[in-house]
Design a protein around this motif. Structure first.
Motif, mmCIF file in Angstrom:
data_model
loop_
_atom_site.group_PDB
_atom_site.id
_atom_site.type_symbol
_atom_site.label_atom_id
_atom_site.label_comp_id
_atom_site.label_asym_id
_atom_site.label_seq_id
_atom_site.Cartn_x
_atom_site.Cartn_y
_atom_site.Cartn_z
ATOM 1 N N HIS A 149 34.626 28.407 43.023
ATOM 2 C CA HIS A 149 35.990 27.879 43.156
ATOM 3 C C HIS A 149 36.368 27.044 41.931
ATOM 4 C CE1 HIS A 149 35.401 28.043 47.821
ATOM 5 N NE2 HIS A 149 35.352 29.225 47.251
ATOM 6 N N ILE B 265 41.833 29.334 46.980
ATOM 7 C CA ILE B 265 41.030 30.536 47.231
ATOM 8 C C ILE B 265 39.646 30.117 47.720
ATOM 9 C CG2 ILE B 265 39.704 32.353 46.058
ATOM 10 C CD1 ILE B 265 42.072 33.057 44.442
ATOM 11 N N ALA C 261 40.821 41.217 48.895
ATOM 12 C CA ALA C 261 41.273 39.879 49.271
ATOM 13 C C ALA C 261 41.849 39.934 50.679
ATOM 14 C CB ALA C 261 42.322 39.352 48.294
ATOM 15 N N TYR D 118 44.318 37.756 53.602
ATOM 16 C CA TYR D 118 45.364 36.759 53.771
ATOM 17 C C TYR D 118 45.699 36.649 55.258
ATOM 18 C CZ TYR D 118 48.568 40.533 54.843
ATOM 19 O OH TYR D 118 49.168 41.594 55.458
ATOM 20 N N GLY E 269 51.327 34.861 47.985
ATOM 21 C CA GLY E 269 49.921 35.104 47.687
ATOM 22 C C GLY E 269 49.527 36.550 47.922
ATOM 23 N N CYS F 42 48.083 39.113 45.088
ATOM 24 C CA CYS F 42 46.804 39.806 45.275
ATOM 25 C C CYS F 42 46.969 41.316 45.147
ATOM 26 C CB CYS F 42 46.217 39.458 46.640
ATOM 27 S SG CYS F 42 45.589 37.777 46.791
ATOM 28 N N TYR G 40 46.015 29.845 51.857
ATOM 29 C CA TYR G 40 44.597 29.920 51.538
ATOM 30 C C TYR G 40 44.195 31.389 51.587
ATOM 31 C CZ TYR G 40 40.041 27.542 51.187
ATOM 32 O OH TYR G 40 38.836 27.029 50.751
ATOM 33 N N ILE G 41 43.764 31.913 50.455
ATOM 34 C CA ILE G 41 43.389 33.319 50.305
ATOM 35 C C ILE G 41 41.863 33.428 50.288
ATOM 36 C CG2 ILE G 41 43.494 35.323 48.767
ATOM 37 C CD1 ILE G 41 46.181 34.689 49.977
ATOM 38 N N LEU H 288 38.755 35.661 48.935
ATOM 39 C CA LEU H 288 38.441 36.629 47.890
ATOM 40 C C LEU H 288 37.084 37.255 48.168
ATOM 41 C CD1 LEU H 288 39.322 37.787 45.068
ATOM 42 C CD2 LEU H 288 37.871 35.984 44.079
ATOM 43 N N GLY I 288 39.922 36.258 40.736
ATOM 44 C CA GLY I 288 40.257 35.016 41.434
ATOM 45 C C GLY I 288 41.056 34.070 40.566
ATOM 46 N N LEU J 256 45.013 32.848 41.284
ATOM 47 C CA LEU J 256 45.458 31.460 41.283
ATOM 48 C C LEU J 256 46.587 31.241 40.279
ATOM 49 C CD1 LEU J 256 42.014 29.612 41.520
ATOM 50 C CD2 LEU J 256 43.834 29.549 43.251
#
Length: 398
Positions: A111, A167, A178, A180, A315, A319, A351-352, A354, A382, A386
């Motif tokens: 992250h 993420i 990804a 969601y 998001g 993605c 908040y995704i 990955l 990633g 972002l």
């Protein structure tokens, strides 16, 4: 622009991977991430980012920086947690943890590296950015009641932020994908700690005792009726007991007390309140019926993570452009909890998840496991997601 963002992130792939390996080799527990914060500050300094604050919760851990665009506009936050877990790593990779008993077993090293990668991308296009991107490197996600996210929010890290994105790497989804979800995505986590007080004695004369084990047994069964008969079937809730302890080793002694500890998981704040109130009522009633006194400590650890619909659709679209539409799907509800929820309580965001699972590389082991690892091929994507999220949200708001 998203195509360009993806290309720039790819060019920084080796540097992002090197940063992830550095963080993985030198993990630090919550509220002790001094070396991690030093490294983040060093990289951001080279990029020319403005560091607006270092240290939260009375420590030197955590950092906030900003990238100011060349055009006026709003402010979008991007968050990465940076703490590790008290776990002895069992991987034999050259970048394995060099700090005994401490390991990045949940991907926070990735992250931090991905957010630094996003900063690299955004720094290269900053003259075209319509607004400001705030980089939020959060300490102590794993610290429960002493949450790093809560401290950052309380100390003003989100002041002036219009929306926020984050993420989490996910070992349950394959690399190149990804996940969601709009609305609730991760559960609220509560804990309850109960001591049932009876009066012990010899097992041959139970009539002379007040047996707390009977009350404990009744509670173990009747607490489940809260979920089965008081919570709507359209909602989700879990009550689990993790500890029941009565007596020591004597087979013929009725104990004075029984200790019971457990957790409650919910998604809807109204259901959360209902379950807590019902649990308190059932404990009080059954202890009275069993002639027992009790002490109950009920703690709300982390609120539910609830994604804003608009931010989540942004998001999702980003993605799809970075990974391809066929590789982006809706996730099921996740019963684990995440203190990013404090950010989402303050400003709209998403908040995704990955995907980083690659069985050939051994990166499909579950989180919080001593053999957990990340497929580093996912990191540039990633970083691009972002950066792309920040870009798209600022453009949408301009």
């Amino acid at each position: 622009m998203l195509k360009r963002i993806k290309e720039i992130a790819g060019l920084h792939g080796e540097e992002i991977t090197a940063l992830r390996r550095h963080f993985h080799m030198y993990p630090e527990l919550g509220w002790e991430e001094i070396g991690t914060t030093d490294k983040i500050a060093e990289v951001l300094g080279r990029l020319g980012c403005t560091i607006s604050r270092r240290g939260f919760g009375g420590t030197g851990s955590g950092l906030v920086a900003e990238i100011s665009g060349g055009r006026p506009g709003g402010c979008v936050g991007l968050r990465a947690d940076i703490d590790a877990l008290p776990l002895q790593e069992e991987n034999d990779a050259p970048y394995a943890s060099r700090n005994p008993g401490v390991m990045h077993a949940c991907g926070h090293d990735a992250h931090a590296a991905m957010l630094l990668g996003a900063a690299m991308v955004l720094s290269e296009i900053k003259d075209e950015i319509p607004g400001t991107v705030r980089l939020l490197f959060q300490p102590a996600e794993e610290s429960g009641l002493k949450s790093g996210a809560a401290a950052m929010v309380d100390e003003g890290a989100l002041d002036g932020v219009d929306s926020v994105g984050g993420i989490h790497v996910w070992s349950k989804a394959r690399t190149g994908t990804a996940l969601y979800r709009s609305g609730p995505v991760m559960a609220a986590a509560d804990g309850w700690y109960l001591v049932i007080k009876g009066r012990g004695g010899h097992g041959s004369t139970p009539e002379l005792t007040i047996d707390p084990t009977i009350t404990a047994a009744n509670l173990a069964l009747n607490l489940q009726a809260i979920v089965g008969r008081e919570v709507s079937a359209k909602e989700t809730a879990v009550i689990s007991i993790g500890v029941i302890k009565a007596g020591d080793s004597a087979f013929n002694i009725i104990p004075d007390t029984v200790t019971m500890n457990g957790t409650v998981r919910t998604f809807n704040p109204e259901v959360k309140r209902l379950v807590e109130a019902s649990l308190r009522r059932v404990i009080a009633g059954l202890c009275e019926a069993g002639r027992c006194d009790y002490e109950l400590d009920y703690r709300s650890f982390i609120p539910a993570t609830i994604n804003d619909h608009g931010a989540t659709m942004t998001g999702k679209a980003v993605c799809e452009e970075i990974l391809g539409p066929d590789n982006v799907t809706e996730t099921e509800l996740i019963m684990g909890s995440e203190d990013y929820s404090y950010f989402l309580d303050r400003v709209p965001g998403t908040y995704i998840f990955l995907g980083t699972a690659n069985p050939d590389k051994g990166s499909d082991t579950g989180h919080h496991h001593p053999k957990f690892d990340v497929d580093e091929d996912a990191l540039p994507a990633g970083a691009a997601i972002l950066a792309g999220f920040a870009w798209r949200r600022l453009v949408e708001g301009s």
